[in-house]
Design a protein around this motif. Structure first.
Motif, PDB file in Angstrom:
ATOM      1  N   LYS A  41      48.596  34.207  35.796  1.00 34.53           N
ATOM      2  CA  LYS A  41      47.554  35.141  35.356  1.00 34.53           C
ATOM      3  C   LYS A  41      46.262  34.928  36.130  1.00 34.53           C
ATOM      4  O   LYS A  41      45.628  35.878  36.571  1.00 34.53           O
ATOM      5  CB  LYS A  41      47.266  34.936  33.865  1.00 34.53           C
ATOM      6  N   LEU A  42      45.869  33.664  36.282  1.00 35.43           N
ATOM      7  CA  LEU A  42      44.629  33.350  36.996  1.00 35.43           C
ATOM      8  C   LEU A  42      44.708  33.832  38.443  1.00 35.43           C
ATOM      9  O   LEU A  42      43.782  34.468  38.954  1.00 35.43           O
ATOM     10  CB  LEU A  42      44.376  31.828  36.969  1.00 35.43           C
ATOM     11  N   VAL A  43      45.846  33.543  39.079  1.00 34.61           N
ATOM     12  CA  VAL A  43      46.003  33.872  40.496  1.00 34.61           C
ATOM     13  C   VAL A  43      46.027  35.390  40.700  1.00 34.61           C
ATOM     14  O   VAL A  43      45.249  35.938  41.500  1.00 34.61           O
ATOM     15  CB  VAL A  43      47.294  33.215  41.050  1.00 34.61           C
ATOM     16  N   ILE A  44      46.881  36.081  39.949  1.00 32.89           N
ATOM     17  CA  ILE A  44      47.011  37.535  40.143  1.00 32.89           C
ATOM     18  C   ILE A  44      45.724  38.247  39.721  1.00 32.89           C
ATOM     19  O   ILE A  44      45.229  39.133  40.420  1.00 32.89           O
ATOM     20  CB  ILE A  44      48.238  38.083  39.380  1.00 32.89           C
ATOM     21  N   GLY A  45      45.147  37.821  38.585  1.00 29.53           N
ATOM     22  CA  GLY A  45      43.909  38.435  38.114  1.00 29.53           C
ATOM     23  C   GLY A  45      42.785  38.308  39.122  1.00 29.53           C
ATOM     24  O   GLY A  45      42.061  39.268  39.388  1.00 29.53           O
ATOM     25  N   SER A  46      42.643  37.114  39.705  1.00 30.48           N
ATOM     26  CA  SER A  46      41.556  36.900  40.660  1.00 30.48           C
ATOM     27  C   SER A  46      41.751  37.728  41.921  1.00 30.48           C
ATOM     28  O   SER A  46      40.783  38.242  42.493  1.00 30.48           O
ATOM     29  CB  SER A  46      41.445  35.418  41.021  1.00 30.48           C
ATOM     30  N   ILE A  47      43.018  37.878  42.341  1.00 32.50           N
ATOM     31  CA  ILE A  47      43.283  38.697  43.532  1.00 32.50           C
ATOM     32  C   ILE A  47      42.964  40.167  43.239  1.00 32.50           C
ATOM     33  O   ILE A  47      42.312  40.843  44.042  1.00 32.50           O
ATOM     34  CB  ILE A  47      44.746  38.515  44.009  1.00 32.50           C
ATOM     35  N   ILE A  48      43.388  40.652  42.065  1.00 37.82           N
ATOM     36  CA  ILE A  48      43.086  42.052  41.689  1.00 37.82           C
ATOM     37  C   ILE A  48      41.572  42.267  41.640  1.00 37.82           C
ATOM     38  O   ILE A  48      41.041  43.244  42.179  1.00 37.82           O
ATOM     39  CB  ILE A  48      43.724  42.408  40.323  1.00 37.82           C
ATOM     40  N   PHE A  49      40.872  41.318  41.025  1.00 39.67           N
ATOM     41  CA  PHE A  49      39.412  41.419  40.965  1.00 39.67           C
ATOM     42  C   PHE A  49      38.811  41.462  42.381  1.00 39.67           C
ATOM     43  O   PHE A  49      37.949  42.292  42.666  1.00 39.67           O
ATOM     44  CB  PHE A  49      38.841  40.237  40.152  1.00 39.67           C
ATOM     45  N   GLY A  50      39.289  40.573  43.256  1.00 40.68           N
ATOM     46  CA  GLY A  50      38.755  40.515  44.620  1.00 40.68           C
ATOM     47  C   GLY A  50      38.935  41.820  45.377  1.00 40.68           C
ATOM     48  O   GLY A  50      38.040  42.263  46.106  1.00 40.68           O
ATOM     49  N   ILE A 101      37.617  26.985  40.872  1.00 38.54           N
ATOM     50  CA  ILE A 101      37.551  26.867  42.336  1.00 38.54           C
ATOM     51  C   ILE A 101      38.672  27.701  42.955  1.00 38.54           C
ATOM     52  O   ILE A 101      38.456  28.464  43.898  1.00 38.54           O
ATOM     53  CB  ILE A 101      37.617  25.383  42.765  1.00 38.54           C
ATOM     54  N   THR A 102      39.879  27.615  42.367  1.00 35.84           N
ATOM     55  CA  THR A 102      41.012  28.420  42.850  1.00 35.84           C
ATOM     56  C   THR A 102      40.686  29.908  42.723  1.00 35.84           C
ATOM     57  O   THR A 102      40.872  30.678  43.670  1.00 35.84           O
ATOM     58  CB  THR A 102      42.275  28.115  42.012  1.00 35.84           C
ATOM     59  N   ALA A 103      40.199  30.319  41.542  1.00 31.25           N
ATOM     60  CA  ALA A 103      39.897  31.738  41.310  1.00 31.25           C
ATOM     61  C   ALA A 103      38.872  32.239  42.320  1.00 31.25           C
ATOM     62  O   ALA A 103      39.034  33.313  42.905  1.00 31.25           O
ATOM     63  CB  ALA A 103      39.381  31.936  39.889  1.00 31.25           C
ATOM     64  N   THR A 104      37.813  31.458  42.546  1.00 31.08           N
ATOM     65  CA  THR A 104      36.744  31.896  43.450  1.00 31.08           C
ATOM     66  C   THR A 104      37.263  32.059  44.872  1.00 31.08           C
ATOM     67  O   THR A 104      36.971  33.049  45.549  1.00 31.08           O
ATOM     68  CB  THR A 104      35.567  30.906  43.399  1.00 31.08           C
ATOM     69  N   LEU A 105      38.062  31.076  45.328  1.00 32.86           N
ATOM     70  CA  LEU A 105      38.620  31.189  46.682  1.00 32.86           C
ATOM     71  C   LEU A 105      39.502  32.432  46.783  1.00 32.86           C
ATOM     72  O   LEU A 105      39.464  33.145  47.788  1.00 32.86           O
ATOM     73  CB  LEU A 105      39.439  29.940  47.024  1.00 32.86           C
ATOM     74  N   LEU A 106      40.269  32.709  45.716  1.00 30.08           N
ATOM     75  CA  LEU A 106      41.171  33.865  45.739  1.00 30.08           C
ATOM     76  C   LEU A 106      40.412  35.185  45.725  1.00 30.08           C
ATOM     77  O   LEU A 106      40.735  36.101  46.487  1.00 30.08           O
ATOM     78  CB  LEU A 106      42.149  33.811  44.555  1.00 30.08           C
ATOM     79  N   PHE A 107      39.372  35.308  44.862  1.00 34.64           N
ATOM     80  CA  PHE A 107      38.720  36.628  44.834  1.00 34.64           C
ATOM     81  C   PHE A 107      37.845  36.858  46.060  1.00 34.64           C
ATOM     82  O   PHE A 107      37.735  37.989  46.532  1.00 34.64           O
ATOM     83  CB  PHE A 107      38.058  36.965  43.487  1.00 34.64           C
ATOM     84  N   ILE A 108      37.280  35.786  46.616  1.00 32.59           N
ATOM     85  CA  ILE A 108      36.536  35.975  47.872  1.00 32.59           C
ATOM     86  C   ILE A 108      37.534  36.322  48.991  1.00 32.59           C
ATOM     87  O   ILE A 108      37.306  37.237  49.787  1.00 32.59           O
ATOM     88  CB  ILE A 108      35.687  34.737  48.223  1.00 32.59           C
ATOM     89  N   LEU A 156      42.395  39.455  33.259  1.00 31.47           N
ATOM     90  CA  LEU A 156      43.638  38.720  33.528  1.00 31.47           C
ATOM     91  C   LEU A 156      43.325  37.338  34.107  1.00 31.47           C
ATOM     92  O   LEU A 156      43.945  36.341  33.748  1.00 31.47           O
ATOM     93  CB  LEU A 156      44.513  39.533  34.499  1.00 31.47           C
ATOM     94  N   GLY A 157      42.340  37.277  34.999  1.00 29.04           N
ATOM     95  CA  GLY A 157      41.990  36.015  35.653  1.00 29.04           C
ATOM     96  C   GLY A 157      40.939  35.212  34.898  1.00 29.04           C
ATOM     97  O   GLY A 157      40.441  34.217  35.406  1.00 29.04           O
ATOM     98  N   SER A 158      40.582  35.667  33.712  1.00 30.94           N
ATOM     99  CA  SER A 158      39.616  34.967  32.837  1.00 30.94           C
ATOM    100  C   SER A 158      38.254  34.701  33.463  1.00 30.94           C
ATOM    101  O   SER A 158      37.624  33.688  33.165  1.00 30.94           O
ATOM    102  CB  SER A 158      40.170  33.629  32.339  1.00 30.94           C
ATOM    103  N   GLY A 159      37.778  35.589  34.324  1.00 31.22           N
ATOM    104  CA  GLY A 159      36.411  35.370  34.801  1.00 31.22           C
ATOM    105  C   GLY A 159      36.089  36.077  36.097  1.00 31.22           C
ATOM    106  O   GLY A 159      36.973  36.578  36.784  1.00 31.22           O
ATOM    107  N   CYS A 160      34.800  36.136  36.389  1.00 32.91           N
ATOM    108  CA  CYS A 160      34.362  36.802  37.621  1.00 32.91           C
ATOM    109  C   CYS A 160      33.462  35.878  38.419  1.00 32.91           C
ATOM    110  O   CYS A 160      33.545  34.660  38.317  1.00 32.91           O
ATOM    111  CB  CYS A 160      33.674  38.127  37.292  1.00 32.91           C
TER     112      CYS A 160
END
Lengths: 138, 138
Positions: free
Chosen positions: B83-92, A117-124, A96-100
């Protein structure tokens, strides 16, 4: 507290070199979740680089295991249900987030991509919240 | 053929980097995410090493076409969407539960631990569930 930063730093540089090699040779981002998810359909279309990259990941692990098995001396301590739940969330979330960590974290940040950068901050951030909350309740 | 060999080499080097850096050790990853507890900052150096390496090398790599292709394939989407925001949070959240992300998951297959079997199976299931969800929402 003594922080061993030599191994992490050297390992990080090696990861960067591997990622740069793929970009230099194939013009592709080394995003592992994307490579993994696209392997079945690409392989059917006779586009084999992804499956070779994945075989490389296993091959590299085998090299490490045979030369320095103590690098794998850690254990997996969470209950089994955590690994099942984690796999589902990591699989769904990275698509969904297009990457890890590799695609957004290692490649995207180096390209100064705002999305990465947004994705990384969010998953961390979500990872920190999860570990912190788990510490409270368990 | 050259393309596949470069991918194999890149994957192997990537894997060795992950193992040396400590990213494959879920305890280290959880320690890194545990900033409010017993924080282990060593993995900051992994990210720093990999990003700085790519940041410098990408300036040269993106100036010319890749060795085995006519152009670099980079993500076209540049908007920060839901998608990017929710996906990255789910991944995190998933990452925080186990301390494993896709790359280290694949590398850890070599340990033949049951936890990794559960993680990887659910990872594929998560990817598959996303493809169903994606078809439905498209």
């Amino acid at each position: 507290m003594e922080i061993n930063f030599i191994y992490p730093l050297v390992g990080g540089l090696i990861i960067g070199a591997a990622s740069s090699l793929l970009q230099f040779g194939l013009g592709r981002i080394s995003g592992i979740s994307g490579i993994l998810a696209n392997t079945p359909s690409a392989t059917l279309k006779k586009d084999y680089w992804r499956i070779f990259f994945l075989m490389g990941l296993i091959f590299g692990a085998a090299i490490c295991l045979s030369f320095k098995p103590q690098l794998f001396s850690y254990t997996f301590e969470a209950p089994i249900i955590s690994y099942i739940l984690s796999g589902l969330l990591v699989g769904f979330g990275t698509r969904l987030g297009s990457g890890c960590t590799s695609g957004h974290g290692v490649c995207g940040i180096a390209r100064l991509s705002k999305r990465s950068i947004t994705a990384t901050l969010l998953f961390i951030g979500a990872g920190i919240a999860t570990v912190t909350l788990k510490g409270f309740f368990l | 053929m050259k393309k596949n060999l470069i991918a194999l080499l890149s994957g192997s080097i990537f894997s060795i980097g992950l193992v040396i850096s400590g990213m494959t050790n879920p305890k280290k990853v959880i320690g890194f995410l545990d900033i409010f507890g017993d924080w282990d900052p060593s993995l900051v150096f992994v990210m720093a090493g990999a990003v700085v390496f790519n940041f410098i090398s990408f300036r040269f790599i993106f100036k010319r076409k890749p060795l085995c292709d006519t152009q670099h394939q980079l993500p076209a989407n540049s908007s920060i969407d839901k998608k990017l925001v929710i996906g990255s949070i789910i991944f995190g959240i998933g990452w925080g539960l186990s301390g494993i992300c896709p790359g280290p998951g694949i590398v850890n297959i070599i340990t033949a631990k049951s936890e990794i079997f559960y993680f990887m199976t659910s990872l594929f299931l998560g990817i598959f569930l996303f493809s169903l969800f994606d078809k439905k929402s498209a």
